[in-house]
Scaffold this motif. Sequence first.
Motif, PDB file in Angstrom:
ATOM      1  N   ALA A 270       0.830  -1.204   0.000  1.00 28.64           N
ATOM      2  CA  ALA A 270       0.000   0.000   0.000  1.00 28.64           C
ATOM      3  C   ALA A 270       0.866   1.256   0.000  1.00 28.64           C
ATOM      4  CB  ALA A 270      -0.928  -0.007   1.218  1.00 28.64           C
ATOM      5  N   GLN A 271       1.938   1.248   0.796  1.00 27.59           N
ATOM      6  CA  GLN A 271       2.849   2.392   0.803  1.00 27.59           C
ATOM      7  C   GLN A 271       3.537   2.557  -0.549  1.00 27.59           C
ATOM      8  OE1 GLN A 271       5.230   1.408   4.407  1.00 27.59           O
ATOM      9  NE2 GLN A 271       4.695   3.458   5.081  1.00 27.59           N
ATOM     10  N   MET A 272       3.955   1.448  -1.147  1.00 29.30           N
ATOM     11  CA  MET A 272       4.614   1.507  -2.448  1.00 29.30           C
ATOM     12  C   MET A 272       3.673   2.116  -3.497  1.00 29.30           C
ATOM     13  SD  MET A 272       6.207  -1.645  -4.664  1.00 29.30           S
ATOM     14  CE  MET A 272       4.561  -2.324  -4.930  1.00 29.30           C
ATOM     15  N   THR A 273       2.424   1.695  -3.486  1.00 29.59           N
ATOM     16  CA  THR A 273       1.445   2.247  -4.419  1.00 29.59           C
ATOM     17  C   THR A 273       1.259   3.738  -4.184  1.00 29.59           C
ATOM     18  OG1 THR A 273       0.279   0.121  -4.516  1.00 29.59           O
ATOM     19  CG2 THR A 273      -0.934   2.080  -5.232  1.00 29.59           C
ATOM     20  N   TYR A 274       1.177   4.116  -2.910  1.00 29.60           N
ATOM     21  CA  TYR A 274       0.965   5.522  -2.566  1.00 29.60           C
ATOM     22  C   TYR A 274       2.136   6.385  -3.038  1.00 29.60           C
ATOM     23  CZ  TYR A 274       0.973   9.675   0.420  1.00 29.60           C
ATOM     24  OH  TYR A 274       1.038  10.964   0.886  1.00 29.60           O
ATOM     25  N   TYR A 275       3.357   5.973  -2.717  1.00 33.85           N
ATOM     26  CA  TYR A 275       4.517   6.781  -3.087  1.00 33.85           C
ATOM     27  C   TYR A 275       4.731   6.798  -4.603  1.00 33.85           C
ATOM     28  CZ  TYR A 275       5.695   7.066   1.847  1.00 33.85           C
ATOM     29  OH  TYR A 275       5.662   7.324   3.187  1.00 33.85           O
ATOM     30  N   ALA A 276       4.391   5.683  -5.278  1.00 32.15           N
ATOM     31  CA  ALA A 276       4.493   5.664  -6.738  1.00 32.15           C
ATOM     32  C   ALA A 276       3.499   6.647  -7.351  1.00 32.15           C
ATOM     33  CB  ALA A 276       4.247   4.253  -7.263  1.00 32.15           C
ATOM     34  N   GLN A 277       2.289   6.687  -6.794  1.00 31.81           N
ATOM     35  CA  GLN A 277       1.293   7.641  -7.284  1.00 31.81           C
ATOM     36  C   GLN A 277       1.762   9.073  -7.057  1.00 31.81           C
ATOM     37  OE1 GLN A 277      -2.127   6.283  -5.032  1.00 31.81           O
ATOM     38  NE2 GLN A 277      -3.064   5.400  -6.861  1.00 31.81           N
ATOM     39  N   CYS A 278       2.271   9.332  -5.856  1.00 31.95           N
ATOM     40  CA  CYS A 278       2.740  10.691  -5.547  1.00 31.95           C
ATOM     41  C   CYS A 278       3.880  11.091  -6.473  1.00 31.95           C
ATOM     42  CB  CYS A 278       3.196  10.775  -4.088  1.00 31.95           C
ATOM     43  SG  CYS A 278       1.854  10.627  -2.882  1.00 31.95           S
ATOM     44  N   TYR A 279       4.803  10.161  -6.717  1.00 36.94           N
ATOM     45  CA  TYR A 279       5.918  10.481  -7.604  1.00 36.94           C
ATOM     46  C   TYR A 279       5.418  10.792  -9.014  1.00 36.94           C
ATOM     47  CZ  TYR A 279       9.875   9.862 -10.708  1.00 36.94           C
ATOM     48  OH  TYR A 279      10.798  10.049 -11.684  1.00 36.94           O
ATOM     49  N   GLN A 280       4.481   9.976  -9.501  1.00 38.39           N
ATOM     50  CA  GLN A 280       3.973  10.198 -10.853  1.00 38.39           C
ATOM     51  C   GLN A 280       3.228  11.523 -10.944  1.00 38.39           C
ATOM     52  OE1 GLN A 280       4.659   8.165 -13.523  1.00 38.39           O
ATOM     53  NE2 GLN A 280       3.837   9.934 -14.632  1.00 38.39           N
ATOM     54  N   TYR A 281       2.452  11.828  -9.897  1.00 36.71           N
ATOM     55  CA  TYR A 281       1.730  13.107  -9.883  1.00 36.71           C
ATOM     56  C   TYR A 281       2.716  14.272  -9.931  1.00 36.71           C
ATOM     57  CZ  TYR A 281      -2.423  10.423  -8.515  1.00 36.71           C
ATOM     58  OH  TYR A 281      -3.464   9.547  -8.472  1.00 36.71           O
ATOM     59  N   MET A 282       3.761  14.206  -9.111  1.00 33.26           N
ATOM     60  CA  MET A 282       4.723  15.304  -9.069  1.00 33.26           C
ATOM     61  C   MET A 282       5.550  15.378 -10.352  1.00 33.26           C
ATOM     62  SD  MET A 282       3.840  16.632  -6.336  1.00 33.26           S
ATOM     63  CE  MET A 282       5.011  17.978  -6.414  1.00 33.26           C
TER      64      MET A 282
END
Length: 402
Positions: A270-282
């Motif tokens: 879940a953390q990996m998905t969250y940080y991957a999403q945040c990275y892609q958004y940024m």
Amino acid sequence: MNIMDFNVKKLAADAGTFLSRAVQFTEEKLGQAEKTELDAHLENLLSKAECTKIWTEKIMKQTEVLLQPNPNARIEEFVYEKLDRKAPSRINNPELLGQYMIDAGTEFGPGTAYGNALIKCGETQKRIGTADRELIQTSALNFLTPLRNFIEGDYKTIAKERKLLQNKRLDLDAAKTRLKKAKAAETRNSQLNSARLEGDNIMVNFSYMLNFLHVKWLKIWAEEVTKSEQELRITQSEFDRQAEITRLLLEGISSTHAHHLRCLNDFVEAQMTYYAQCYQYMLDLQKQLGSFPSNYLSNNNQTSVTPVPSVLPNTIGSSAMASTSGLVITSPSNLSDLKECSGSRKARVLYDYDAANSTELSLLADEVITVFSVVGMDSDWLMGERGNQKGKVPITYLELLN
């Protein structure tokens, strides 16, 4: 009346048992009574269960702090959980920041560089807020709930059986103490008046009476010894049975560890998905901010935002150079040479780029295009060409080929 008599007798028996345990516990603490030690395997299981409980509580509480840093919000959620009611939905910090940015950008004007950038940043922050909400929900369901179920369910059962085992041990040791005292009293009384008194009739009669009473006393102590031995057998059996029950429960800790390991994997995912999403958004936001044309002025008529080099693309470029022959990283000197020369060069695209307007050229990662400089063009841009398509491309998205 019979029920009342039964309740009184049961209450008296419970009180006597409690008093006996208290006396045995106190004497053990004072070193005046022996204590039955548990076997090493059971002691290790008890220690492992206690260690698991302590660290599970710490991990669970710190995870809650990580997911919800606001202590007041955590208390509110705890109260709603105990009341079995759903906590009201509240806007989180990234969503609130995003809304402020969007409102400010709308106020400054979407047609201005700063206003447009604020709106784009605000939309990204709101997406991050949504991802944060999903992380909290997923982590609570797949990680925190199993940990809490262990603390409030399985370990409470273990603690209850452990307490019962402690009581059975106190009963066993109290029975051992009573039997020991009964045997000692029997031995001591059997030595009284062992010698027959001789003398006049008065002394003979007195000795006879003492012997008679002594026989009665020995019978009483013999009955006490028999009763104590029977009580010891019962308490020993109950203690062994409770020890086995406790042992079986404690051996389930290994299964608990295996279950918590699976939950931990879910939490990491879940953390990996969250940080991957945040990275892609940024990353998308950085591309959008870097795509502003050079003549896009701010409200203060100052130069607008210029493309910001990304750390990751440079890293990817370095890896590509190390693994692929014929490729070189676009260094500042290379770019300067390209800007100064009038010819064209081949360049590889580091990562995707969406054109902001018709004057720019959209790019796909790893494709090779032709680039050349144009007199008067902003220093951070080159002219790119792919077949019949032509448009401006940001330099930081490229690496030159030999």
